[in-house]
Design a protein around this motif. Structure first.
Motif, PDB file in Angstrom:
ATOM      1  N   ILE A  67      -1.266   9.799 -29.502  1.00  0.00           N
ATOM      2  CA  ILE A  67      -0.377  10.602 -28.653  1.00  0.00           C
ATOM      3  C   ILE A  67      -0.528  12.087 -28.973  1.00  0.00           C
ATOM      4  O   ILE A  67      -0.636  12.927 -28.071  1.00  0.00           O
ATOM      5  CB  ILE A  67       1.077  10.140 -28.830  1.00  0.00           C
ATOM      6  CG1 ILE A  67       1.269   8.769 -28.174  1.00  0.00           C
ATOM      7  CG2 ILE A  67       2.048  11.161 -28.226  1.00  0.00           C
ATOM      8  CD1 ILE A  67       2.628   8.147 -28.416  1.00  0.00           C
ATOM      9  N   ASP A  68      -0.556  12.423 -30.265  1.00  0.00           N
ATOM     10  CA  ASP A  68      -0.724  13.831 -30.651  1.00  0.00           C
ATOM     11  C   ASP A  68      -2.054  14.385 -30.144  1.00  0.00           C
ATOM     12  O   ASP A  68      -2.117  15.529 -29.672  1.00  0.00           O
ATOM     13  CB  ASP A  68      -0.662  13.974 -32.170  1.00  0.00           C
ATOM     14  CG  ASP A  68       0.750  13.881 -32.722  1.00  0.00           C
ATOM     15  OD1 ASP A  68       1.707  13.808 -31.914  1.00  0.00           O
ATOM     16  OD2 ASP A  68       0.895  13.876 -33.960  1.00  0.00           O
ATOM     17  N   TYR A  70      -3.923  13.432 -27.550  1.00  0.00           N
ATOM     18  CA  TYR A  70      -3.884  13.651 -26.106  1.00  0.00           C
ATOM     19  C   TYR A  70      -3.016  14.862 -25.769  1.00  0.00           C
ATOM     20  O   TYR A  70      -3.386  15.697 -24.924  1.00  0.00           O
ATOM     21  CB  TYR A  70      -3.337  12.416 -25.395  1.00  0.00           C
ATOM     22  CG  TYR A  70      -4.358  11.328 -25.166  1.00  0.00           C
ATOM     23  CD1 TYR A  70      -5.570  11.591 -24.534  1.00  0.00           C
ATOM     24  CD2 TYR A  70      -4.096  10.008 -25.553  1.00  0.00           C
ATOM     25  CE1 TYR A  70      -6.503  10.583 -24.300  1.00  0.00           C
ATOM     26  CE2 TYR A  70      -5.026   8.998 -25.323  1.00  0.00           C
ATOM     27  CZ  TYR A  70      -6.224   9.287 -24.699  1.00  0.00           C
ATOM     28  OH  TYR A  70      -7.146   8.293 -24.468  1.00  0.00           O
ATOM     29  N   ASP A  71      -1.851  14.960 -26.413  1.00  0.00           N
ATOM     30  CA  ASP A  71      -0.953  16.076 -26.121  1.00  0.00           C
ATOM     31  C   ASP A  71      -1.566  17.417 -26.535  1.00  0.00           C
ATOM     32  O   ASP A  71      -1.496  18.398 -25.789  1.00  0.00           O
ATOM     33  CB  ASP A  71       0.389  15.874 -26.835  1.00  0.00           C
ATOM     34  CG  ASP A  71       1.317  14.932 -26.095  1.00  0.00           C
ATOM     35  OD1 ASP A  71       1.146  14.761 -24.872  1.00  0.00           O
ATOM     36  OD2 ASP A  71       2.229  14.373 -26.737  1.00  0.00           O
ATOM     37  N   ASP A  72      -2.158  17.473 -27.714  1.00  0.00           N
ATOM     38  CA  ASP A  72      -2.710  18.740 -28.202  1.00  0.00           C
ATOM     39  C   ASP A  72      -3.897  19.188 -27.356  1.00  0.00           C
ATOM     40  O   ASP A  72      -4.024  20.380 -27.036  1.00  0.00           O
ATOM     41  CB  ASP A  72      -3.135  18.596 -29.671  1.00  0.00           C
ATOM     42  CG  ASP A  72      -1.958  18.435 -30.616  1.00  0.00           C
ATOM     43  OD1 ASP A  72      -0.816  18.667 -30.182  1.00  0.00           O
ATOM     44  OD2 ASP A  72      -2.191  18.067 -31.784  1.00  0.00           O
ATOM     45  N   ALA A  75      -2.629  20.329 -24.012  1.00  0.00           N
ATOM     46  CA  ALA A  75      -1.911  21.603 -24.130  1.00  0.00           C
ATOM     47  C   ALA A  75      -2.886  22.772 -24.175  1.00  0.00           C
ATOM     48  O   ALA A  75      -2.617  23.845 -23.614  1.00  0.00           O
ATOM     49  CB  ALA A  75      -1.033  21.600 -25.380  1.00  0.00           C
ATOM     50  N   GLU A  78      -3.919  23.275 -20.600  1.00  0.00           N
ATOM     51  CA  GLU A  78      -2.828  23.832 -19.799  1.00  0.00           C
ATOM     52  C   GLU A  78      -2.607  25.307 -20.099  1.00  0.00           C
ATOM     53  O   GLU A  78      -2.380  26.114 -19.183  1.00  0.00           O
ATOM     54  CB  GLU A  78      -1.553  23.028 -20.065  1.00  0.00           C
ATOM     55  CG  GLU A  78      -1.611  21.608 -19.524  1.00  0.00           C
ATOM     56  CD  GLU A  78      -0.580  20.677 -20.134  1.00  0.00           C
ATOM     57  OE1 GLU A  78      -0.501  19.515 -19.708  1.00  0.00           O
ATOM     58  OE2 GLU A  78       0.145  21.114 -21.066  1.00  0.00           O
ATOM     59  N   THR A 130       1.213   5.608 -24.804  1.00  0.00           N
ATOM     60  CA  THR A 130       0.098   6.550 -24.827  1.00  0.00           C
ATOM     61  C   THR A 130      -0.341   6.969 -23.422  1.00  0.00           C
ATOM     62  O   THR A 130      -1.128   7.906 -23.276  1.00  0.00           O
ATOM     63  CB  THR A 130      -1.120   5.956 -25.559  1.00  0.00           C
ATOM     64  OG1 THR A 130      -1.578   4.791 -24.849  1.00  0.00           O
ATOM     65  CG2 THR A 130      -0.750   5.554 -26.985  1.00  0.00           C
ATOM     66  N   PRO A 133       0.780  10.803 -22.194  1.00  0.00           N
ATOM     67  CA  PRO A 133      -0.039  11.851 -22.812  1.00  0.00           C
ATOM     68  C   PRO A 133      -1.488  11.817 -22.343  1.00  0.00           C
ATOM     69  O   PRO A 133      -2.097  12.867 -22.109  1.00  0.00           O
ATOM     70  CB  PRO A 133       0.074  11.544 -24.313  1.00  0.00           C
ATOM     71  CG  PRO A 133       1.333  10.782 -24.466  1.00  0.00           C
ATOM     72  CD  PRO A 133       1.446   9.970 -23.224  1.00  0.00           C
ATOM     73  N   ARG A 136      -2.297  13.634 -19.054  1.00  0.00           N
ATOM     74  CA  ARG A 136      -2.190  15.088 -18.924  1.00  0.00           C
ATOM     75  C   ARG A 136      -3.543  15.749 -18.662  1.00  0.00           C
ATOM     76  O   ARG A 136      -3.627  16.726 -17.898  1.00  0.00           O
ATOM     77  CB  ARG A 136      -1.540  15.684 -20.173  1.00  0.00           C
ATOM     78  CG  ARG A 136      -0.059  15.391 -20.279  1.00  0.00           C
ATOM     79  CD  ARG A 136       0.527  15.901 -21.583  1.00  0.00           C
ATOM     80  NE  ARG A 136       0.462  17.362 -21.704  1.00  0.00           N
ATOM     81  CZ  ARG A 136       0.914  18.041 -22.770  1.00  0.00           C
ATOM     82  NH1 ARG A 136       1.433  17.368 -23.791  1.00  0.00           N
ATOM     83  NH2 ARG A 136       0.825  19.345 -22.815  1.00  0.00           N
ATOM     84  N   THR A 137      -4.609  15.236 -19.269  1.00  0.00           N
ATOM     85  CA  THR A 137      -5.930  15.842 -19.040  1.00  0.00           C
ATOM     86  C   THR A 137      -6.368  15.696 -17.587  1.00  0.00           C
ATOM     87  O   THR A 137      -6.712  16.695 -16.940  1.00  0.00           O
ATOM     88  CB  THR A 137      -6.970  15.232 -19.988  1.00  0.00           C
ATOM     89  OG1 THR A 137      -6.679  15.637 -21.322  1.00  0.00           O
ATOM     90  CG2 THR A 137      -8.374  15.683 -19.625  1.00  0.00           C
TER      91      THR A 137
END
Length: 245
Positions: A67-68, A70-72, A75, A78, A130, A133, A136-137
């Motif tokens: 999760i981290d 994918y989020d990082d 981000a 973004e 998961t 997240p 998001r990409t």
């Protein structure tokens, strides 16, 4: 004044963060298969009990790391896209900026990149947590493609996807609906762009192109421009034309 609750809350936040930091170091050294409680404890100068109090099972730790990652990574894309939009960049320039941002993150965090885009971890099945997240990409890419469509920056395709639509409802929802002809297969083409991006990064991060290409960064830009042609989008040819944020 009783601060015991505050101290407990701080510890509940700090310990998982420390465990994940140790696990990320091990990802580079040993891969996901090396994330045993003993190994993570040694890497983080902790006890096994402390590791297991934060993440009782290996899969809990893997899920948190996935999760981290994918989020990082999303981000980074973004943030780059917001800067490009603020600079008045075209959709093609935005695409180059965000893909460069993902490339930079991937090389700087090769362990996490391998975790989410490398070989599956034996015995691990990513839970539903998961999915948001991970979405998001493609959502960043979809937003750029949608903006290009609305701005009239796309060239109609010369070859339509044959047969009935190939999309699942989730993909249509992420893009915001199926565009009208002649762009009715744009979402399918966007998935080709997304998969080309990840495949290119896999080749570069895992050193599959270093013995074929003299300048991998320049080749990356070229490959993104070629992939963008499949959706009818023109990508600027040089860094001077492209806001980087």
């Amino acid at each position: 004044m009783d601060l015991s609750g505050t101290h407990a809350a701080d510890e509940n936040t700090a310990r998982p963060a420390a465990v994940k930091a140790a696990a990320r170091r091990l990802l580079v050294e040993r891969g996901a298969g090396g994330l045993t409680p003993d190994a993570v404890a040694r890497a983080g100068a902790m006890t096994v009990t402390e590791v297991e109090s934060a993440f009782p099972h290996r899969d809990d730790l893997l899920t948190a790391l996935v999760i981290d990652a994918y989020d990082d990574s999303a981000a980074a894309m973004e943030q780059a896209d917001r800067a490009a939009v603020a600079a008045g960049a075209s959709a093609g320039a935005r695409l180059l900026v965000v893909t460069r941002a993902l490339r930079a993150w991937s090389f700087a965090n090769s362990g996490e990149f391998t975790l989410i885009y490398g070989s599956p971890v034996p015995g691990y099945h990513a839970p539903q947590d998961t999915v948001p997240p991970a979405s998001r990409t493609p959502a960043v890419l979809a937003g750029i493609v949608r903006a290009a469509l609305e701005a009239g920056e796309l060239t109609p395709p010369r070859r339509a996807v044959p047969g009935p639509p190939l999309l699942r409802p989730e993909a249509v929802a992420l893009f915001g609906g199926v565009p009208d002809a002649p762009f009715s297969d744009l979402v399918e083409r966007g998935i080709v762009l997304w998969s080309n991006l990840i495949g290119l990064l896999v080749f570069q991060v895992f050193s599959r192109t270093h013995d074929s290409v003299r300048d991998e960064a320049a080749y990356f830009d070229f490959a993104i421009a070629v992939a963008a042609e499949s959706i009818g989008l023109e990508v600027p040819s040089g860094p001077k034309d492209t806001p980087t944020g």
